[in-house]
Design a protein around this motif. Structure first.
Motif, PDB file in Angstrom:
ATOM      1  N   UNK A 285       0.829  -1.208   0.000  1.00 24.40           N
ATOM      2  CA  UNK A 285       0.000   0.000   0.000  1.00 24.40           C
ATOM      3  C   UNK A 285       0.865   1.261   0.000  1.00 24.40           C
ATOM      4  N   UNK A 286       1.891   1.300   0.837  1.00 27.12           N
ATOM      5  CA  UNK A 286       2.753   2.480   0.922  1.00 27.12           C
ATOM      6  C   UNK A 286       3.598   2.616  -0.348  1.00 27.12           C
ATOM      7  N   UNK A 287       4.005   1.503  -0.936  1.00 29.29           N
ATOM      8  CA  UNK A 287       4.749   1.561  -2.200  1.00 29.29           C
ATOM      9  C   UNK A 287       3.896   2.168  -3.306  1.00 29.29           C
ATOM     10  N   UNK A 288       2.620   1.798  -3.363  1.00 23.62           N
ATOM     11  CA  UNK A 288       1.711   2.392  -4.351  1.00 23.62           C
ATOM     12  C   UNK A 288       1.593   3.894  -4.150  1.00 23.62           C
ATOM     13  N   UNK A 289       1.464   4.315  -2.905  1.00 25.60           N
ATOM     14  CA  UNK A 289       1.370   5.746  -2.595  1.00 25.60           C
ATOM     15  C   UNK A 289       2.643   6.467  -3.033  1.00 25.60           C
ATOM     16  N   UNK A 554       8.737   1.472   7.738  1.00 28.07           N
ATOM     17  CA  UNK A 554       7.399   1.635   8.315  1.00 28.07           C
ATOM     18  C   UNK A 554       7.477   1.807   9.836  1.00 28.07           C
ATOM     19  N   UNK A 555       8.345   1.059  10.474  1.00 24.44           N
ATOM     20  CA  UNK A 555       8.502   1.180  11.927  1.00 24.44           C
ATOM     21  C   UNK A 555       9.034   2.552  12.318  1.00 24.44           C
ATOM     22  N   UNK A 556       9.761   3.194  11.406  1.00 24.39           N
ATOM     23  CA  UNK A 556      10.269   4.542  11.661  1.00 24.39           C
ATOM     24  C   UNK A 556       9.219   5.613  11.340  1.00 24.39           C
ATOM     25  N   UNK A 557       8.012   5.182  10.981  1.00 26.07           N
ATOM     26  CA  UNK A 557       6.926   6.132  10.735  1.00 26.07           C
ATOM     27  C   UNK A 557       6.746   6.535   9.294  1.00 26.07           C
ATOM     28  N   UNK A 558       7.366   5.840   8.347  1.00 27.47           N
ATOM     29  CA  UNK A 558       7.273   6.214   6.934  1.00 27.47           C
ATOM     30  C   UNK A 558       5.845   6.078   6.419  1.00 27.47           C
ATOM     31  N   UNK A 559       5.377   7.102   5.711  1.00 27.90           N
ATOM     32  CA  UNK A 559       4.111   7.009   4.977  1.00 27.90           C
ATOM     33  C   UNK A 559       4.356   6.924   3.482  1.00 27.90           C
ATOM     34  N   UNK A 560       5.613   7.056   3.083  1.00 28.13           N
ATOM     35  CA  UNK A 560       6.095   6.784   1.730  1.00 28.13           C
ATOM     36  C   UNK A 560       7.534   6.319   1.894  1.00 28.13           C
TER      37      UNK A 560
END
Length: 683
Positions: A285-289, A554-560
């Motif tokens: 999902x985040x990769x698509x974003x 993702x654990x570091x809070x990445x949204x992209x």
């Protein structure tokens, strides 16, 4: 009988063609590229491109031969100054503003358009003659070309007025601080700030941050603006990448809040991926974003810092597009822009390996799309680019850089000058791709020449770089005193198909999985590393790497996904790059690499004939309990569902597939569904 005659007449009515704006091929991309490449901001200033930026034509001649079945009015519109000549009468047509009256029969028309501000384009409409990509265009040089055309069908909006879509996004939270207001939009976005309910005038500083720390650190943030905010200036000029916006003012706050006018290219994901692991599902999902944010006028590298078109970055984005949004026009726009310089005098983006990626990308585009027309359109530029490459090829077929160019490979502390195995392996694939392309466009002589050069280069790669001591490719010549092993040449040679089974195993163990070899820290080359592991069947290792590396972001809070990631680096230090506190891009296109891995290797769908006329489906669980998803084909999609007991494939495309699983193999026809079980027992 009357009704039958009326229906018969209706069936013979010729449907009126839809006119579209047309232009000299490549001009739209050049014009758009100039605007995009001038959009990079660092701190509060514009950073101009680091390479030559070409300009569109200023004066072109459109022409068309046609037959009218009846008299009619031809209406002509141009973005620029236009002149018209009809039927080769030797003088220009006057008074065409109200339309040109033409009789039935055969005609020819020549329309000149001059525009030094944007670029010349043309729109023609009538009952039977319309502007479309069947027109020819001439730039007063030696070659007549087929006109460029896309979906600009509104005569009031020529292509020079192209802009991205916008929508209003509200912040998910706001926070009052001692000297300002911090707004959080919840995830990485790109757009312009819009102040609400502005009253009076105030001098404000707007600090943009991909992270909270960056937005609050005005002294070091990558982008900020000093603005005198007035009631008639609620929408702030320029769009930026952000998640957080920090607004400070020396006067009392004179607005009630902000929203974001987000800029985006309207895309719909044509693929899908679901599995039994929630971390991998979130990675998808985040990769698509991430990919969508960087899929704009062109495929960009990142939306915060460069916002430029880099060939190496785009090469990965093309592949990701084929397994997600599948926007072929976006891919073609990007490839046209990159090869706009002819004759070629420097490598793409001034980087030698980035030129090689362009050739490889061009063949990949054909494989996934089946679009031979685009190959024909761009082939002469591909030949010119390869001729430029041949200027620095030695007797061994090895490709050397010019003093003004550089070899990138990756952001890594490795030698990047002299004879490098990675560079020669990638050049070999470029030659092979050009041989395949030349064959497709019917240039047999060049196809044979490119193939011969490919075979010579690849043979000498093994002779010079394959080490009997290390049993894999060394970074430089294997016999050199300072010979060392890196992963790059080994993994590229593996997924290019240049290694036999024994060599594959040696490259995997002695280079790619060797803990003593320099680790890869960017998603850019991690993408290729995992491709090589997938090609060699190391899917459980790939699953672990995905969860550790992308899951770590993702654990570091990445949204992209980021430009670079060090799992052991935490705190504000994790945002640093290029000797700048927040220099790292937290939304970089090459971070979206898992999209391809999920579609091509987990779901196992790939074309084996252009445009998915024939394809293979060979899914791999990679240690997961189940996987499910679909991959876009040119005219449909292919669905896959698999667990440890069974696998199902739905073929919603026009191609013919071969399904492989559990030691079995079956064909799948268009519209058919095939199920394979882990035992031969029928259910």
């Amino acid at each position: 009988m009357k009704d039958e005659n009326e229906n018969s007449m209706k069936n013979t009515v010729i449907k009126r063609k839809q006119p579209s704006w047309i232009w000299y091929p490549g001009d739209f991309e050049l014009f758009l590229g100039q605007k995009v490449h001038a959009g990079r901001f660092q701190r509060d200033m514009t950073i101009t491109p680091l390479w030559k930026v070409n300009s569109p034509q200023t004066n072109v001649l459109f022409q068309k031969q046609f037959i009218l079945t009846k008299p009619q009015i031809i209406r002509v519109y141009g973005d620029g100054l236009i002149t018209v000549e009809v039927d080769c009468r030797g003088n220009w047509y006057y008074g065409f503003e109200n339309g040109i009256s033409l009789s039935a029969g055969e005609h020819c028309i020549f329309i000149s358009v001059f525009n030094a501000d944007t670029f010349p384009s043309l729109y023609v409409e009538s009952e039977e003659l319309v502007s479309d990509n069947s027109w020819d265009v001439y730039a007063y040089d030696t070659k007549i070309r087929r006109a460029g055309c896309w979906n600009f069908t509104n005569k009031a909006n020529p292509p020079s007025k192209f802009h991205l879509e916008t929508r209003t996004i509200k912040p998910v939270s706001s926070e009052i601080l001692s000297d300002g207001m911090l707004f959080d939009f919840g995830e990485e976005l790109f757009g312009a700030v819009h102040f609400q309910n502005v009253a009076g005038t105030a001098d404000v500083v707007i600090s943009y941050g991909e992270s909270r720390e960056e937005a609050l650190d005005i002294e070091h943030t990558e982008v900020f603006q000093r603005i005198r905010l007035t009631e008639d200036m609620a929408l702030i000029p320029h769009s930026f990448a952000l998640r957080y916006v920090y607004v400070t003012s020396v006067q009392k706050r004179n607005y009630s809040g902000i929203v974001l006018e987000e800029e985006y290219l309207p895309l719909v994901n044509q693929g899908a991926f679901h599995c039994s692991d929630s971390v991998l599902e979130k990675i998808y999902k985040v990769a698509l974003h991430t990919l969508h944010l960087n899929s704009r006028e062109f495929l960009l590298d990142g939306i915060k810092r460069d916002r430029w078109v880099w060939s190496g970055d785009a090469t990965q984005s093309y592949l990701l597009q084929y397994y997600s949004f599948n926007d072929r026009e976006l891919c073609k726009r990007t490839m046209r822009l990159l090869c706009s310089d002819k004759p070629f005098k420097v490598h793409l983006n001034t980087i030698q390996d980035y030129t090689c990626y362009w050739f490889i990308s061009l063949y990949d585009y054909y494989l996934y799309s089946g679009d031979r027309e685009f190959l024909n359109e761009i082939y002469d530029k591909a030949v010119a680019m390869m001729d430029f490459c041949f200027e620095t090829v030695d007797q061994n077929g090895f490709f050397f850089s010019l003093p003004r160019d550089w070899v990138f490979v990756d952001w890594a502390p490795i030698p990047k000058t002299g004879l490098l195995s990675f560079m020669q392996i990638v050049f070999a694939r470029s030659l092979e791709a050009m041989s395949q392309i030349a064959t497709l466009v019917g240039d047999k002589e060049r196809a044979k020449h490119y193939q011969s050069c490919f075979e010579r280069t690849l043979l000498n790669c093994f002779r010079v770089f394959w080490s009997e001591k290390y049993h894999c490719f060394t970074h430089g010549p294997a016999e050199a005193a300072d010979a060392c092993v890196t992963k790059y040449a080994n993994m590229f040679a593996l997924f290019f198909g240049y290694l036999n089974e024994e060599q594959k195993e040696q490259a995997i163990q002695n280079a790619i999985l060797n803990e003593d070899v320099l680790k890869i820290t960017t998603p850019y080359m991690r993408f290729y590393e995992l491709m090589a592991l997938c090609e060699s069947g190391q899917m459980e290792t790939v699953t672990r790497f995905l969860k550790d590396y992308w899951g770590g972001m993702l654990q570091e809070g990445a949204t992209s996904f980021w430009e670079e990631y060090f799992p052991d680096c935490h705190g504000v230090e994790k945002y640093a790059m290029y000797d700048r506190k927040y220099g790292k891009s937290l939304c970089h296109a090459w971070g979206a690499g898992p999209i391809l891995l999920f579609g091509k290797y987990y779901l196992g769908v790939r074309p084996i004939e252009a445009g998915y006329q024939r394809f293979i489906v060979q899914p791999q669980l990679g240690g997961l309990e189940r996987i499910e998803g679909k991959v876009p084909a040119l005219d449909g999609w292919i669905g896959v569902r698999m667990d440890q007991h069974a696998m199902q494939v739905e073929n919603h495309s026009a191609g013919i597939g071969t399904v492989k699983a559990f030691g079995q193999e079956l064909p799948v026809s268009p519209g058919a569904t095939v199920v394979l079980y882990s035992t031969l027992k029928e259910k």
